[in-house]
Design a protein around this motif. Structure first.
Motif, PDB file in Angstrom:
ATOM      1  N   THR A 142      28.719  17.102  73.843  1.00  0.00           N
ATOM      2  CA  THR A 142      28.979  15.721  73.204  1.00  0.00           C
ATOM      3  C   THR A 142      27.841  15.504  72.556  1.00  0.00           C
ATOM      4  OG1 THR A 142      30.513  15.055  75.272  1.00  0.00           O
ATOM      5  CG2 THR A 142      29.923  13.479  73.635  1.00  0.00           C
ATOM      6  N   PHE A 143      28.230  15.234  71.012  1.00  0.00           N
ATOM      7  CA  PHE A 143      27.187  14.914  70.070  1.00  0.00           C
ATOM      8  C   PHE A 143      27.340  13.437  70.036  1.00  0.00           C
ATOM      9  CE2 PHE A 143      25.816  13.832  65.721  1.00  0.00           C
ATOM     10  CZ  PHE A 143      24.573  14.438  65.828  1.00  0.00           C
ATOM     11  N   TYR A 144      26.219  12.813  70.267  1.00  0.00           N
ATOM     12  CA  TYR A 144      26.003  11.369  69.829  1.00  0.00           C
ATOM     13  C   TYR A 144      25.154  11.172  68.588  1.00  0.00           C
ATOM     14  CZ  TYR A 144      28.481  10.359  74.068  1.00  0.00           C
ATOM     15  OH  TYR A 144      29.436  10.236  75.030  1.00  0.00           O
ATOM     16  N   ASP A 145      25.416  10.481  67.597  1.00  0.00           N
ATOM     17  CA  ASP A 145      24.642  10.153  66.570  1.00  0.00           C
ATOM     18  C   ASP A 145      23.911   8.524  67.092  1.00  0.00           C
ATOM     19  OD1 ASP A 145      23.679   8.448  64.257  1.00  0.00           O
ATOM     20  OD2 ASP A 145      24.838  10.025  62.821  1.00  0.00           O
ATOM     21  N   CYS A 146      22.811   8.592  67.025  1.00  0.00           N
ATOM     22  CA  CYS A 146      22.128   7.345  67.590  1.00  0.00           C
ATOM     23  C   CYS A 146      22.368   5.994  66.662  1.00  0.00           C
ATOM     24  CB  CYS A 146      20.629   7.576  67.578  1.00  0.00           C
ATOM     25  SG  CYS A 146      19.918   8.649  69.009  1.00  0.00           S
TER      26      CYS A 146
END
Length: 172
Positions: free
Chosen positions: A24-28
């Motif tokens: 799961t990729f999260y963009d800060c």
């Protein structure tokens, strides 16, 4: 800090890791609700410091309820660290160039924490800090803050992570 705006390098990590990890990729910037007209380093930094980190921590805590492995870059390491201190279930935390950790005074309970920095990163935590917190710093000679974008470092980090997966698969 830049999220996916300057993150083409992230595809290299994904290429190595996606067949072994459910990613799961999260963009800060999205986690922190940061949307700026002028995307200067100073403006983005100010937004994170003036409540963005806390907002991102709160959003991450709502989104993640199962113990997971976290690979973080820059401000993302600070967000995951603070979230872990507030109950984010973490199996492991691997942070790269997370310089704001130098301001932390408490270590998350996660057993496996790896911190990687470039030797030339002037804002990396000190050895005194790491001794006080109880974590080891791995420092790579000849690199600065953006070492995570270099293919040699990408390969090293992914090999570190994949070695753990392979080790678990062969334990009887």
């Amino acid at each position: 800090m830049w999220g996916s705006k300057k993150g083409l390098w992230i595809t290299s990590y994904l290429g190595y890791l996606q067949q072994y990890y459910d990613i799961t990729f999260y963009d800060c910037q999205h986690l922190a609700n940061i949307s700026l007209e002028v995307n200067s380093p100073e403006n983005i930094h100010k937004e994170f410091i003036d409540g963005g980190v806390e907002t991102a921590v709160a959003h991450l805590l709502k989104k993640e309820t199962e113990p997971s492995h976290y690979l973080t870059f820059g401000i993302g390491g600070c967000i995951a660290w603070k979230a872990a201190l507030q109950g984010l279930p973490i199996k492991s935390l691997y942070t790269i160039s997370s310089t704001r950790l130098r301001f932390e005074s408490e270590r998350p309970a996660a057993a496996n924490i790896q911190l990687l920095y470039g030797q030339n990163d002037e804002f990396r935590p000190s050895n005194t800090w790491s001794d006080q917190i109880g974590v080891e710093l791995e420092v790579v000679k000849g690199f600065g803050h953006e070492l995570y974008t270099d293919e040699k470092i990408i390969s090293k980090v992914c090999q570190d992570l994949l070695a753990k997966v392979m080790q678990k698969q062969y334990v009887a």
